[in-house]
Design an enzyme around this catalytic site. Structure first.
Site, short mmCIF file in Angstrom:
data_model
loop_
_atom_site.label_atom_id
_atom_site.label_comp_id
_atom_site.label_asym_id
_atom_site.label_seq_id
_atom_site.Cartn_x
_atom_site.Cartn_y
_atom_site.Cartn_z
CB CYS A 1 -0.97 -0.03 1.19
SG CYS A 1 -0.19 -0.02 2.82
CG ASN B 1 4.45 -1.68 5.18
OD1 ASN B 1 5.59 -1.99 5.53
ND2 ASN B 1 3.50 -2.57 5.15
CB CYS C 1 -3.64 1.61 7.06
SG CYS C 1 -3.35 3.08 8.07
NE ARG C 2 -4.49 1.43 1.77
CZ ARG C 2 -4.29 2.18 0.71
NH1 ARG C 2 -5.13 2.11 -0.30
NH2 ARG C 2 -3.25 2.99 0.63
CB SER C 3 0.28 -3.51 2.78
OG SER C 3 1.17 -2.63 3.42
CG ASP D 1 -5.34 5.69 2.52
OD1 ASP D 1 -5.36 5.31 3.71
OD2 ASP D 1 -4.48 6.43 2.05
P1 4NP Z 1 -1.78 2.77 4.11
O1 4NP Z 1 -2.43 4.12 4.70
O2 4NP Z 1 -1.22 3.15 2.75
O3 4NP Z 1 -2.94 1.85 4.02
O4 4NP Z 1 -0.71 2.35 5.10
C1 4NP Z 1 -1.73 5.33 4.80
C2 4NP Z 1 -0.82 5.52 5.82
C3 4NP Z 1 -0.16 6.73 5.93
C4 4NP Z 1 -0.42 7.75 5.04
C5 4NP Z 1 -1.33 7.55 4.01
C6 4NP Z 1 -1.99 6.35 3.89
N1 4NP Z 1 0.23 9.00 5.18
O5 4NP Z 1 -0.06 9.89 4.37
O6 4NP Z 1 1.07 9.16 6.08
#
Ligand code: 4NP
Length: 162
Positions: free
Chosen positions: A12, A15, A17-19, A133
């Site tokens: 994602c 790294n 939240c989703r992945s 997201d």
């Molecule tokens: P992820 O979510 O891609 O599912 O881990 C996010 C985590 C952090 C951020 C964006 C999306 N960020 O902008 O810091």
């Protein structure tokens, strides 16, 4: 299914939240089917914003609520990952574009031939091509992502077990 261990990298943006949730849900689903030893899973982000951090507390909470323990530490995806993994699973179209840019447009026949796929291609329910997201939303977004990932991991395992 072939006898070698299949290595799967979930990707994602951050790294956190989703992945990491996809990695935990996938391995829990494999273990519940008695297939844990057939798979090796990891996760990474296309960005390095959170490298070295554990998953977001909301991710850890929704995983724990469903009995899934997460152990990952955030890292950025590298070109080497295309050699080390059989399958690279993007959470959304933006992640897939970033992965294709990183790999370049001419994957070789051997060493960097990892297949890049979209997580929601394995969702038995029709919907968006993206795992949304949840970072800027509330806890309900994490629960929604969990349910999507649970369906997709089931579909991915069905596909890999063929
Ligand atoms: P992820 O979510 O891609 O599912 O881990 C996010 C985590 C952090 C951020 C964006 C999306 N960020 O902008 O810091």
């Amino acid at each position: 299914m072939s006898s070698h261990t299949v290595s799967v990298l979930f990707v994602c943006l951050g790294n956190i939240c989703r992945s990491p949730l996809a990695e935990g849900v996938f391995m829990a689903a494999a273990e519940s089917r008695g297939l844990g030893s057939r798979f090796n899973a990891d996760s990474a982000g296309t960005a390095a914003y959170h490298s070295g951090e554990p998953p977001d507390p909301r991710t850890t909470a929704v995983a724990a609520h469903h009995g899934v323990h997460l152990t990952s530490v955030a890292r950025q995806v590298t070109r080497r990952d295309f050699e080390r993994f059989d399958l690279v699973v993007a959470m959304d179209r933006s992640n897939r574009r970033s992965l294709e840019r990183l790999r370049g447009h001419r994957p070789g026949p051997g060493s960097d031939a990892a297949r890049i796929v979209m997580m929601r291609d394995f969702d038995p329910d029709l919907g968006s091509p993206d795992v949304p997201d949840p970072y800027y939303g509330g806890a309900e977004g994490f629960e929604r992502v969990y349910r999507i990932l649970e369906r997709c991991c089931g579909g991915l395992l069905d596909d890999l077990a063929d």
